[in-house]
Enzyme design. Sequence first.
Site, PDB file in Angstrom:
ATOM      1  CG  ASP A  37      -2.258   0.717   0.954  1.00  0.00           C
ATOM      2  OD1 ASP A  37      -2.217   1.943   0.719  1.00  0.00           O
ATOM      3  OD2 ASP A  37      -3.319   0.075   0.975  1.00  0.00           O
ATOM      4  CG  ASN A  92      -7.685  -4.132  -4.161  1.00  0.00           C
ATOM      5  OD1 ASN A  92      -8.874  -4.253  -4.440  1.00  0.00           O
ATOM      6  ND2 ASN A  92      -7.261  -3.541  -3.053  1.00  0.00           N
ATOM      7  CE1 TYR A 158     -13.220   3.911  -8.640  1.00  0.00           C
ATOM      8  CE2 TYR A 158     -15.293   3.200  -9.620  1.00  0.00           C
ATOM      9  CZ  TYR A 158     -14.245   2.987  -8.738  1.00  0.00           C
ATOM     10  OH  TYR A 158     -14.221   1.847  -7.971  1.00  0.00           O
ATOM     11  CE  LYS A 162     -11.741   0.881 -10.216  1.00  0.00           C
ATOM     12  NZ  LYS A 162     -10.698   0.082  -9.578  1.00  0.00           N
ATOM     13  CB  ILE A 191     -17.513  -3.458  -1.130  1.00  0.00           C
ATOM     14  CG1 ILE A 191     -17.754  -4.202  -2.457  1.00  0.00           C
ATOM     15  CG2 ILE A 191     -16.915  -4.382  -0.076  1.00  0.00           C
ATOM     16  CD1 ILE A 191     -18.747  -5.343  -2.391  1.00  0.00           C
ATOM     17  CB  THR A 193     -14.070  -0.566   1.634  1.00  0.00           C
ATOM     18  OG1 THR A 193     -14.458   0.260   0.534  1.00  0.00           O
ATOM     19  CG2 THR A 193     -14.249  -2.026   1.282  1.00  0.00           C
TER      20      THR A 193
HETATM   21  P1  NAD Z   1     -10.248   1.239   0.434  1.00  0.00           P
HETATM   22  O1  NAD Z   1     -10.192   2.727   0.385  1.00  0.00           O
HETATM   23  O2  NAD Z   1     -10.559   0.573   1.720  1.00  0.00           O
HETATM   24  O3  NAD Z   1      -8.886   0.625  -0.143  1.00  0.00           O
HETATM   25  C1  NAD Z   1      -8.134   1.225  -1.157  1.00  0.00           C
HETATM   26  C2  NAD Z   1      -6.669   1.106  -0.786  1.00  0.00           C
HETATM   27  O4  NAD Z   1      -5.877   1.569  -1.884  1.00  0.00           O
HETATM   28  C3  NAD Z   1      -6.300   1.978   0.423  1.00  0.00           C
HETATM   29  O5  NAD Z   1      -5.639   1.200   1.396  1.00  0.00           O
HETATM   30  C4  NAD Z   1      -5.392   3.056  -0.171  1.00  0.00           C
HETATM   31  O6  NAD Z   1      -4.378   3.490   0.724  1.00  0.00           O
HETATM   32  C5  NAD Z   1      -4.820   2.334  -1.373  1.00  0.00           C
HETATM   33  N1  NAD Z   1      -4.314   3.258  -2.393  1.00  0.00           N
HETATM   34  C6  NAD Z   1      -4.873   4.411  -2.845  1.00  0.00           C
HETATM   35  N2  NAD Z   1      -4.079   4.973  -3.772  1.00  0.00           N
HETATM   36  C7  NAD Z   1      -2.997   4.158  -3.912  1.00  0.00           C
HETATM   37  C8  NAD Z   1      -1.830   4.205  -4.710  1.00  0.00           C
HETATM   38  N3  NAD Z   1      -1.597   5.219  -5.569  1.00  0.00           N
HETATM   39  N4  NAD Z   1      -0.936   3.210  -4.583  1.00  0.00           N
HETATM   40  C9  NAD Z   1      -1.140   2.185  -3.726  1.00  0.00           C
HETATM   41  N5  NAD Z   1      -2.220   2.094  -2.943  1.00  0.00           N
HETATM   42  C10 NAD Z   1      -3.140   3.079  -3.038  1.00  0.00           C
HETATM   43  O7  NAD Z   1     -11.335   0.854  -0.638  1.00  0.00           O
HETATM   44  P2  NAD Z   1     -11.702  -0.547  -1.341  1.00  0.00           P
HETATM   45  O8  NAD Z   1     -13.149  -0.507  -1.580  1.00  0.00           O
HETATM   46  O9  NAD Z   1     -11.123  -1.691  -0.628  1.00  0.00           O
HETATM   47  O10 NAD Z   1     -10.975  -0.348  -2.743  1.00  0.00           O
HETATM   48  C11 NAD Z   1     -10.254  -1.362  -3.380  1.00  0.00           C
HETATM   49  C12 NAD Z   1     -10.595  -1.389  -4.850  1.00  0.00           C
HETATM   50  O11 NAD Z   1     -11.971  -1.749  -4.992  1.00  0.00           O
HETATM   51  C13 NAD Z   1     -10.427  -0.068  -5.590  1.00  0.00           C
HETATM   52  O12 NAD Z   1      -9.773  -0.296  -6.830  1.00  0.00           O
HETATM   53  C14 NAD Z   1     -11.849   0.400  -5.840  1.00  0.00           C
HETATM   54  O13 NAD Z   1     -11.953   1.180  -7.008  1.00  0.00           O
HETATM   55  C15 NAD Z   1     -12.557  -0.929  -5.980  1.00  0.00           C
HETATM   56  N6  NAD Z   1     -14.006  -0.905  -5.767  1.00  0.00           N
HETATM   57  C16 NAD Z   1     -14.535  -0.609  -4.555  1.00  0.00           C
HETATM   58  C17 NAD Z   1     -15.915  -0.616  -4.393  1.00  0.00           C
HETATM   59  C18 NAD Z   1     -16.583  -0.291  -3.076  1.00  0.00           C
HETATM   60  O14 NAD Z   1     -17.784  -0.065  -3.040  1.00  0.00           O
HETATM   61  N7  NAD Z   1     -15.866  -0.302  -1.986  1.00  0.00           N
HETATM   62  C19 NAD Z   1     -16.738  -0.918  -5.471  1.00  0.00           C
HETATM   63  C20 NAD Z   1     -16.163  -1.221  -6.696  1.00  0.00           C
HETATM   64  C21 NAD Z   1     -14.790  -1.220  -6.832  1.00  0.00           C
END
Ligand code: NAD
Length: 251
Positions: A37, A92, A158, A162, A191, A193
Amino acid sequence: MGSMTGRAGLVTGAASGIGRATAIRAAQEGARVVVSDLELAREPGEETVRLIRDAGGEAHFQACDVSRAEDQDALVAFVLERFGALDFAHNNAGIGGGGELLADVEDEDFDRVIAVNLRGVFLGMKRQIRQMLRGGGGSIVNTASNAGLRGVKRLAPYTAAKHGLVGLTKNAAVEYAEDRIRVNAVAPGTIMTGFARGATPERLAQIMKPQAMQRIGEPEEVAAAVVWLLSDDASFVTGVTLPVDAGSVAG
Ligand code: NAD
C-alpha cells in the site's frame, strides 16, 4: 491443503478493505503474501501483516504507490527477494472520483484517477507478467468495478479508468494465455470499505439502487471471488470480469 498452497504473490491497496480481505484470504488458503500500500498507509498495512501472521500465515509489507514505475519495480523485486517467485498478483489499489458531471471535472482530477486506477494497473501488470514469463506462468486479478461495466452518473473519470482496466485485463488474457498466465478481474458493487463509509446516506441509497439484494457487500465477499480466480480452481477461466455485485448486472 488450501487452494493457494505453495503460491507466492502480492496484493496492492492491502492496508484496508478489499485488498486486506484478499491478502488474509489468500494466506488462509496457504499463500505467502506481500501486503502492499502507500507509505502513508504503512501502519494499517503492517496491521494486515500482523493479522496474517497471528493466524499462522506468512506476510511482509512493502510500500508502493502503484502510479510510480520505480515503486512497481521495487515491489516485484521485493516479492522475489522474500519468496523467490511471483505466482500471483492482485492489482487492487484504487481511488474514487470527485462526484461531478463530466463537463465540470477538473482536468487534473481526471488525470489523477487515470494515473492510479488505470495506468497503475498497466505499470503493475507489465512487471508482473515479465516475471511470470520467466517463472513459467501465474495468475493476475485486477479490481474493476460495477462502474467498469456501465456508466455511472457523476463518476466519469472513475468509470473511464475502470472500463480501461477491463480492456487491459482482456488484452493481457489473450496475449499471455499460451504462456500459462491467466488474467481476470472482479467488478464489485457497493462494498463496506473506505469507499462506502465516506458516502452520504442519500448517495449510498442511490448507488445501492441497482443491487437486487438491497444490501452493501462485505470485503470478504469480494476476496472469496478474487482468491478463487487466482487459484487453480479457476484453471479454465481467463479474460473475464466477474461481477460481485448483489445482482446489479441482472437488472
Ligand atoms: P479502500 O479505500 O478501503 O482501499 C483502497 C486502498 O488503496 C487503500 O488502502 C489506499 O491506501 C490504497 N491506495 C490508494 N491509492 C494508492 C496508490 N496510488 N498506490 C497504492 N495504494 C493506493 O477501498 P476498497 O473498496 O477496498 O478499494 C479497493 C478497490 O476496490 C479499488 O480499486 C476500488 O476502485 C474498488 N471498488 C470498490 C468498491 C466499493 O464499493 N468499496 C466498489 C467497486 C470497486
